[in-house]
Write a protein that holds these residues in place. Structure first.
Motif, PDB file in Angstrom:
ATOM      1  N   GLY A   1       0.678  -1.173  -0.018  1.00 17.36           N
ATOM      2  CA  GLY A   1       0.020  -0.075   0.014  1.00 17.36           C
ATOM      3  C   GLY A   1       0.708   1.373  -0.014  1.00 17.36           C
ATOM      4  N   LEU A   2       0.138   2.363   0.339  1.00 18.63           N
ATOM      5  CA  LEU A   2       0.755   3.474   0.547  1.00 18.63           C
ATOM      6  C   LEU A   2       2.098   3.587   1.101  1.00 18.63           C
ATOM      7  N   ASP A   3       2.198   2.815   2.293  1.00 23.80           N
ATOM      8  CA  ASP A   3       3.314   2.925   3.143  1.00 23.80           C
ATOM      9  C   ASP A   3       4.560   2.158   2.482  1.00 23.80           C
ATOM     10  N   ASP A   4       4.005   1.315   1.604  1.00 17.09           N
ATOM     11  CA  ASP A   4       5.406   0.816   0.719  1.00 17.09           C
ATOM     12  C   ASP A   4       5.780   1.673  -0.658  1.00 17.09           C
ATOM     13  N   VAL A   5       5.282   2.521  -0.773  1.00 13.38           N
ATOM     14  CA  VAL A   5       5.649   3.542  -1.905  1.00 13.38           C
ATOM     15  C   VAL A   5       7.065   3.886  -1.702  1.00 13.38           C
ATOM     16  N   ARG A   6       7.703   3.794  -2.592  1.00 12.25           N
ATOM     17  CA  ARG A   6       9.287   4.690  -2.598  1.00 12.25           C
ATOM     18  C   ARG A   6       9.230   5.908  -3.238  1.00 12.25           C
ATOM     19  N   TRP A   7       8.793   6.862  -2.467  1.00 15.22           N
ATOM     20  CA  TRP A   7       8.881   8.411  -2.959  1.00 15.22           C
ATOM     21  C   TRP A   7      10.201   8.981  -3.451  1.00 15.22           C
ATOM     22  N   GLN A   8      10.041   9.674  -4.272  1.00 17.99           N
ATOM     23  CA  GLN A   8      11.529  10.609  -4.619  1.00 17.99           C
ATOM     24  C   GLN A   8      10.943  12.074  -4.641  1.00 17.99           C
ATOM     25  N   ASN A   9      11.666  12.730  -3.927  1.00 20.86           N
ATOM     26  CA  ASN A   9      11.376  14.254  -3.652  1.00 20.86           C
ATOM     27  C   ASN A   9      11.847  14.942  -5.315  1.00 20.86           C
ATOM     28  N   ILE A  10      10.834  15.601  -5.693  1.00 17.47           N
ATOM     29  CA  ILE A  10      11.290  16.465  -6.904  1.00 17.47           C
ATOM     30  C   ILE A  10      11.116  17.824  -6.748  1.00 17.47           C
ATOM     31  N   GLY A  11      10.952  18.259  -5.554  1.00 20.37           N
ATOM     32  CA  GLY A  11      10.909  19.645  -5.136  1.00 20.37           C
ATOM     33  C   GLY A  11       9.505  20.279  -4.638  1.00 20.37           C
TER      34      GLY A  11
ATOM     35  N   ALA B   1       6.214   3.785 -22.732  1.00 18.67           N
ATOM     36  CA  ALA B   1       4.978   4.742 -21.646  1.00 18.67           C
ATOM     37  C   ALA B   1       5.622   4.302 -20.415  1.00 18.67           C
ATOM     38  N   ARG B   2       5.149   5.589 -19.812  1.00 22.67           N
ATOM     39  CA  ARG B   2       5.780   5.579 -18.330  1.00 22.67           C
ATOM     40  C   ARG B   2       4.592   5.759 -17.282  1.00 22.67           C
ATOM     41  N   ALA B   3       4.642   4.931 -16.127  1.00 22.95           N
ATOM     42  CA  ALA B   3       3.723   5.252 -15.282  1.00 22.95           C
ATOM     43  C   ALA B   3       4.436   5.544 -13.695  1.00 22.95           C
ATOM     44  N   ARG B   4       3.574   6.670 -13.000  1.00 20.47           N
ATOM     45  CA  ARG B   4       4.228   7.158 -11.925  1.00 20.47           C
ATOM     46  C   ARG B   4       3.108   7.422 -10.754  1.00 20.47           C
ATOM     47  N   LEU B   5       3.474   7.295  -9.729  1.00 15.06           N
ATOM     48  CA  LEU B   5       2.508   7.751  -8.488  1.00 15.06           C
ATOM     49  C   LEU B   5       3.131   9.207  -8.235  1.00 15.06           C
ATOM     50  N   LEU B   6       2.107  10.279  -8.099  1.00 11.65           N
ATOM     51  CA  LEU B   6       2.567  11.566  -7.622  1.00 11.65           C
ATOM     52  C   LEU B   6       1.764  12.132  -6.410  1.00 11.65           C
ATOM     53  N   TYR B   7       2.680  12.536  -5.554  1.00 11.24           N
ATOM     54  CA  TYR B   7       1.924  13.056  -4.284  1.00 11.24           C
ATOM     55  C   TYR B   7       2.345  14.686  -4.729  1.00 11.24           C
TER      56      TYR B   7
ATOM     57  N   GLY C   1       7.876  19.837  -2.113  1.00 16.83           N
ATOM     58  CA  GLY C   1       7.127  19.051  -1.318  1.00 16.83           C
ATOM     59  C   GLY C   1       6.592  17.785  -2.392  1.00 16.83           C
ATOM     60  N   VAL C   2       6.524  17.949  -3.547  1.00 21.25           N
ATOM     61  CA  VAL C   2       5.910  17.091  -4.282  1.00 21.25           C
ATOM     62  C   VAL C   2       6.897  16.058  -4.634  1.00 21.25           C
ATOM     63  N   LYS C   3       6.536  14.632  -4.601  1.00 21.47           N
ATOM     64  CA  LYS C   3       7.119  13.449  -4.718  1.00 21.47           C
ATOM     65  C   LYS C   3       6.424  12.802  -5.781  1.00 21.47           C
ATOM     66  N   GLN C   4       7.227  11.793  -6.563  1.00 17.54           N
ATOM     67  CA  GLN C   4       6.999  10.660  -7.163  1.00 17.54           C
ATOM     68  C   GLN C   4       7.472   9.509  -7.225  1.00 17.54           C
ATOM     69  N   ALA C   5       6.838   8.387  -7.522  1.00 26.28           N
ATOM     70  CA  ALA C   5       7.494   7.031  -7.718  1.00 26.28           C
ATOM     71  C   ALA C   5       7.048   6.527  -8.846  1.00 26.28           C
ATOM     72  N   LEU C   6       8.415   6.069  -9.593  1.00 25.75           N
ATOM     73  CA  LEU C   6       8.172   5.549 -11.035  1.00 25.75           C
ATOM     74  C   LEU C   6       7.869   3.822 -10.806  1.00 25.75           C
ATOM     75  N   LEU C   7       6.896   3.499 -11.620  1.00 23.08           N
ATOM     76  CA  LEU C   7       6.545   2.044 -11.617  1.00 23.08           C
ATOM     77  C   LEU C   7       7.253   1.323 -12.659  1.00 23.08           C
ATOM     78  N   PRO C   8       7.661   0.178 -12.423  1.00 25.60           N
ATOM     79  CA  PRO C   8       8.339  -0.559 -13.460  1.00 25.60           C
ATOM     80  C   PRO C   8       7.530  -1.064 -14.625  1.00 25.60           C
ATOM     81  N   MET C   9       7.738  -0.555 -15.813  1.00 23.21           N
ATOM     82  CA  MET C   9       6.887  -0.766 -16.887  1.00 23.21           C
ATOM     83  C   MET C   9       7.829  -1.150 -18.093  1.00 23.21           C
ATOM     84  N   THR C  10       7.104  -2.108 -18.996  1.00 25.18           N
ATOM     85  CA  THR C  10       7.918  -2.518 -20.172  1.00 25.18           C
ATOM     86  C   THR C  10       7.396  -1.489 -21.564  1.00 25.18           C
ATOM     87  N   GLY C  11       8.238  -1.064 -22.352  1.00 28.87           N
ATOM     88  CA  GLY C  11       7.816  -0.442 -23.571  1.00 28.87           C
ATOM     89  C   GLY C  11       8.105   1.146 -23.291  1.00 28.87           C
TER      90      GLY C  11
END
Length: 219
Positions: free
Chosen positions: A107-117, A131-137, A119-129
């Motif tokens: 769940g959310l507690d397991d997300v590996r967030w990356q600070n991008i400035g 196209a990219r997917a990310r969680l944004l906080y 206070g905004v954070k992102q977590a890239l999800l592993p994808m093939t191809g």
């Protein structure tokens, strides 16, 4: 949640999903929305039924001469068991839908967030191809840097809400952006906003700092 959802997936996305024609990242955002929206799920199922009917009416295709022998060889050697990803159980109030929890591994507690400035954070999800997917906080009241799009972007709100010049988007809502949309989404006051965003091309930022950071953040 369906009764509260105002912005839905397009018929084009739903048909491509039913046909299995979407990249993995877009498959994920569609599946996640369908897990929240009864209306879109019913529409997707109707396209799947239609596709099945079309296949039933297609002319038979001749098999290769060695098809039977190849099948028998597979039976003799043993077919590999399909790998099935376990869906972690959702905690009460969990914002991540089941398809996303598979990629996060929890769940959310397991997300590996990356600070991008700011206070905004992102977590890239592993994808093939490509196209990219990310969680944004996005912290409440904070704006995403002003940007346009080089291709398609589909953003699904999981918690909180954001607004831009087009409308307000709350939990379960989907914003579909293309090259025509230039905006700066702002997270609504009172609750931090968490989104799943997928893109098939880099964003086009207006500011110098976001453009300089873009290669490192893979946005």
């Amino acid at each position: 949640m369906t009764a509260k959802i105002k912005h839905h997936l397009s018929p084009q996305l739903l048909m491509a999903y039913a046909a299995g024609a979407l990249p993995e990242a877009f498959d994920l955002v569609v599946a996640s929305h369908l897990s929240l929206c009864d209306a879109c799920r019913a529409e997707a199922e109707s396209y799947e039924t239609l596709g099945g009917a079309v296949l039933e009416n297609e002319d038979a295709v001749a098999l290769d001469e060695d098809s039977l022998a190849a099948t028998l060889r597979l039976i003799e050697t043993g077919l590999p068991e399909p790998a099935e990803a376990a869906v972690p159980a959702a905690a009460p109030g969990e914002a991540l839908p089941a398809p996303v929890r598979v990629y996060v591994g929890g769940g959310l507690d397991d997300v590996r967030w990356q600070n991008i400035g700011r206070g905004v954070k992102q977590a890239l999800l592993p994808m093939t191809g490509e196209a990219r997917a990310r969680l944004l906080y996005i912290p409440a009241g904070m704006a995403v840097p002003d940007h346009g799009h080089s291709g398609a972007e589909v953003t699904l709100v999981l918690r909180g809400a954001f607004s831009d010049k087009t409308d307000r988007f709350g939990p379960g809502d989907v914003e579909i952006a293309d090259e025509k949309l230039h905006h700066s989404p702002v997270a609504e006051e009172g609750e931090d906003c968490i989104c799943l965003a997928v893109t098939d091309a880099p964003l086009r930022f207006s500011g110098l700092v976001p453009r300089l950071a873009q290669p490192f953040l893979q946005i």
